[in-house]
Design a protein around this motif. Structure first.
Motif, PDB file in Angstrom:
ATOM      1  N   ASN A  79       0.813  -1.219   0.000  1.00 42.43           N
ATOM      2  CA  ASN A  79       0.000   0.000   0.000  1.00 42.43           C
ATOM      3  C   ASN A  79       0.843   1.264   0.000  1.00 42.43           C
ATOM      4  OD1 ASN A  79      -2.605   1.275   0.045  1.00 42.43           O
ATOM      5  ND2 ASN A  79      -2.173   1.887   2.168  1.00 42.43           N
ATOM      6  N   LYS A  91      -6.992  -3.183  -6.626  1.00 39.86           N
ATOM      7  CA  LYS A  91      -7.113  -2.239  -5.527  1.00 39.86           C
ATOM      8  C   LYS A  91      -6.578  -2.848  -4.233  1.00 39.86           C
ATOM      9  CE  LYS A  91     -10.383   0.903  -3.250  1.00 39.86           C
ATOM     10  NZ  LYS A  91      -9.869   2.142  -3.829  1.00 39.86           N
ATOM     11  N   VAL A  92      -5.873  -2.016  -3.456  1.00 37.95           N
ATOM     12  CA  VAL A  92      -5.492  -2.407  -2.105  1.00 37.95           C
ATOM     13  C   VAL A  92      -6.580  -1.877  -1.169  1.00 37.95           C
ATOM     14  CG1 VAL A  92      -3.754  -2.245  -0.288  1.00 37.95           C
ATOM     15  CG2 VAL A  92      -3.036  -2.258  -2.693  1.00 37.95           C
ATOM     16  N   THR A 119      -7.677  -1.209   2.457  1.00 38.61           N
ATOM     17  CA  THR A 119      -6.844  -1.067   3.654  1.00 38.61           C
ATOM     18  C   THR A 119      -7.563  -1.448   4.941  1.00 38.61           C
ATOM     19  OG1 THR A 119      -7.424   1.268   3.711  1.00 38.61           O
ATOM     20  CG2 THR A 119      -5.354   0.675   2.641  1.00 38.61           C
TER      21      THR A 119
END
Lengths: 341, 341, 341, 341
Positions: free
Chosen positions: B88, B101-102, B104
């Motif tokens: 990230n 997509k990361v 979180t």
């Protein structure tokens, strides 16, 4: 077993491994900012007679092609290449995976003809629908080509001319450049490449290195944020010096040239021997890849005794096979192969 | 100059370079199909007590993370990771560049809490708009974390449990695993990792290798067409044996363990010394990264004499800095640093 | 001015606009979950005699092609298509932008020959380097083709056969399907398409709709998470009913068929008239696109009076031009064009 | 049933449909080059008091966000947005699918604080590892936000100021701009937006249109090859006039303003009524989205009688729900809802 399958199936050169050993205990800065990368770059600039060249080091050929094409094209452009070009045929779609189209040109024994580039560009420009058509934004060629052939200096000059006219950066894939530079009768040297190509790479993997390619930007055209962008591609090595040091050694005392010359010597010996024995060549290659047309009897004879490359099946039933020599091919093996045939 | 900036800024281990030398004159098959990769994989399987593990070798950490995440996720999924996770923060957007997509999660001294994973998944499942929200499709953790901390075996088991419940593959980034395995008091061993992680990698670059990471798929879950797909990523090495051989040596006579243990010994000595001198630790790290809070006087003192890592500026004006030891740190340098402070 | 430039340059059909008006004050659920999409899908299933078909609605042709190709291919595959296929020539690289390679086949007046598909697949399978070559993973054809030509039912059956043998989904781009279905002598109907194609789309934009295409999955092969994935492509319409309603009307009382038939009637009248006047056809097209070879005198005559499409310049100096009729072409305009020539 | 679930679940405005009908029989050029797009653009420029604005028309919000972000960022950059921003939460990963990272900022009732932007940029600039960190390359905000809140003119000016300082284009997502412009007490008008935003879009889908958004580039900053690039995204409509005409009507006689004002009138009436009945608001929203905290009894009462949006579950067990009014909400329905509660 006699090994003529390819030129990346031997270890690396002893001198490179000795250099690695000598680094024991050294502290080296990361990501290519070290003294070996600097020294190698300096030697390459000198060898290219191109003091303004910017040199960067990457791990392998497909990675290098993907990065150069992605970074040099505008997002709406594609790369023009011969139908037979490596980027179009043998890179598992790596160019397209990163979003770029390969726009194909006819291949002439692996080579691109300037007239075809001109025709492609004129067609695009004249087309009323060109906003819907991928604009060719750079030209990719390989030297030597996938068929072992070479451009002459005049041919490179003509390609560079048409590229300049249409504002296409000219990119030369030099995966087998060591062999290309050493070929008999070629007038294409590193300074010639540096003059005509906007970018090219000097292949290490196939010329004595453990791994690695040296990418040369000759026209003050290093893409912005190069380090960040190659990291996006997964190509940034923490110990970037591991490639720089190899090229530092390859460009010491003419090692790169010598290794290329050895591959050519072995190829020429093999070529003469094959010709003397009456084998039919598929193409007249001046470099380390020799293509002959084999019948089934020959294939059977080779089976289990000689490693070679399968190229293609001909309509008449013949088979094109490739014998590749390398920087490490033993002369005794060439003799043995010729004796066996 | 005293070198404590990072753990990838020294050369590789002598034994590895000697192994390279011994390959002189060898013929080696390409793309990781060689005997060294096979031998290294076998030793890693044994070390992991995981006979069904499939092992592959790649060049670097970001490349490995990008590939694992791309290949394990379905196209509509993202990877869950701590806000502070390397994927990230410090991979230049390599994960997103490849389309993922990361998602979180809170970081707890770099670690992920199973309760946060559960909450994330329950939120996604309960959301009436979940078709418009990226589905978390795997969990990424690092061990040691970016803050030097470690999971316990029980913590890994709990994460694996929640991952199994929500069908998330658990991926462990082991860039600094050598140091993690050698930490005092840890109960996380290679077999423990192989039991709980679906995939993990054993970092070579930061533990004696010239370059390279060993990727271990533990659950018969090697992604389909692995070779082709890593080639699309530009990550396939022609001389794949160059990484395999390094791991073959690292897993001979416990070299990997010894190198990790050395890094820990040096870190513990430094840690005790710093504590004795009254320095304030930012975090209690059991591994080779030690974080202290420095005032401006200390920064000035270090300047030009000691290389360290800048971590972050604290609201109160203090500065978090990192001293990293490595497999190659000299004890005399630790002594010198402590003496200097 | 006489308008024969293309078939998407007129408004939409009055009946569609009236249907829009009738929705005033209605509450409609979002993203295609509404009653109009349901009704249109039901009518399309009936027209296709394919009760298990799954129908989805998208905005335009390139978007539809990009989505189908991205969603049906495995990540390591490419789409096979004629060199002249729309996805290869006129989509601005949209297929490659989403990561996929177009693997080209010879075009035979725009059509693909099953023998070429077989040869392509056999070549790939036989190649020892096939892991480095993009695997053809589906077949794209257009019906009518970019040259106005049509497959026969037998030809479609043969393509479907070879596709089944090599496990390639067969995808038919029906941007101009209205005209194709109405062509004289064709034996390809919607049920035939539904039988042989794994996926196809029924073009609305070029057959009376304001915009929109109906995508038909015929083999219980709707890709997983379709809604989420088209949203990733930016293709999910909040008011998805706006396309569904148009197809609901187009498939009421045979409107779609009638509009296609009108385009064909106008094309046939034009074709006969041109033939009677001795014009040379570049290709014998049975659909709404008619290609003739024009000399410079004719081009001059047309200039400013008749809108037509430029196709290509022939080596002998002639110019291929296209006259396109549409669902909205006025018979008086055909008469006027013929009178003028 | 009473409909307060969202603002894109009603048909389009009658005047738009009548305009469609009037186009019967017209010839219209393709891809947005038509007279309606030109006229709509002119009216929008006038309404924005921004004669140099360049206006383009797209189909939907996620598509527009994906395109703007992809086209305005350099390849190594990401988009900064509030954690709660639509691009970060509800676009199915469309931003990442096109290769871009969303770099998150704290959300303050949906809004971004200039101080947070400054802190983010200073952190990035100060970081010695910034080459490994995604550079924030533009700022995305929504107005109204996802929580119905609005920026003041002074707040927009402050954001524009910090963006100019750090060379970040400021992009405003105006999916619900109609409601935002009509909110009571707001000092943000179209000319204000055109002054401070580098790009913004005027949402049509949620304000009377059948579909479509008008994208306004205010600083002579239309990205190069816009048409080609949106075609790569699958977003180019053949009948581009279908969106242009809708905006032409929306910007005739103040229709867009009136529709926004109606949504606000209905929302204000609802808000007052809810307040009078003692309902607790989750947030004080001045626009068409009203968020209240519901207990289980209320949820049960609404079930099957009133359509509303589920927002989130609070730690104390309460549920945040949303009532959305729109350009088409009937006053009788507001009365009925209030009476029912």
């Amino acid at each position: 077993m006699l090994y003529f399958a390819s030129d990346y199936m031997e270890s690396g050169h002893e001198r490179i491994f000795r250099r690695f050993l000598e680094t024991e205990g050294e502290h080296l800065t990361a990501y290519g900012s070290d003294k070996y990368c600097a020294s190698a770059a300096e030697k390459i600039r000198a060898a290219c007679a191109c003091p303004e060249a910017e040199v960067r080091f990457l791990s392998g050929g497909t990675q290098t092609n993907q990065i150069v094409i992605d970074l040099l094209l505008a997002p709406w452009q594609g790369v023009a290449a011969a139908q037979t070009g490596h980027v179009n045929t043998h890179e598992a779609g790596a160019i397209e995976w990163s979003g770029r189209k390969v726009v194909t040109l006819p291949g002439h024994e692996g080579k691109v003809d300037p007239a075809d580039v001109r025709a492609l560009m004129e067609l695009w420009r004249a087309d009323g629908s060109r906003e819907h058509i991928v604009e060719p934004g750079m030209l990719y060629i390989s030297h030597p080509t996938e068929y072992g052939t070479l451009y002459t200096r005049a041919e490179l000059a003509a390609l560079a001319e048409v590229c300049r006219e249409y504002r296409l950066p000219l990119y030369v894939d030099g995966a087998r450049l060591g062999s290309g530079l050493a070929a008999r009768g070629t007038d294409v040297t590193l300074p010639v490449l540096a003059e005509y190509a906007d970018v090219f790479y000097i292949g290490g993997t196939k010329c004595g290195a453990l791994f690695g390619e040296a990418l040369v930007f000759t026209k003050k055209n290093l893409p912005e944020r190069f380090l960040t962008r190659i990291k996006q591609h997964g190509a940034l090595l923490a110990k970037g010096w591991s490639v720089g040091l190899q090229f530092d050694e390859l460009f010491t005392d003419g090692l790169y040239e010598k290794l290329g010359a050895h591959a050519i010597d072995m190829a020429e010996k093999l070529k003469s021997g094959l010709a003397a024995k009456g084998y039919a060549f598929y193409i007249d290659s001046p470099t380390n890849q020799q293509f002959i047309v084999a019948d089934d009897a020959l294939l059977q004879k080779l089976d289990g005794e000689v490693l070679y490359g399968f190229w293609e099946k001909l309509p008449d039933g013949g088979t094109v096979i490739r014998f590749a020599t390398s920087w490490a091919t033993k002369e005794a093996d060439v003799d043995a192969l010729l004796a066996y045939l």
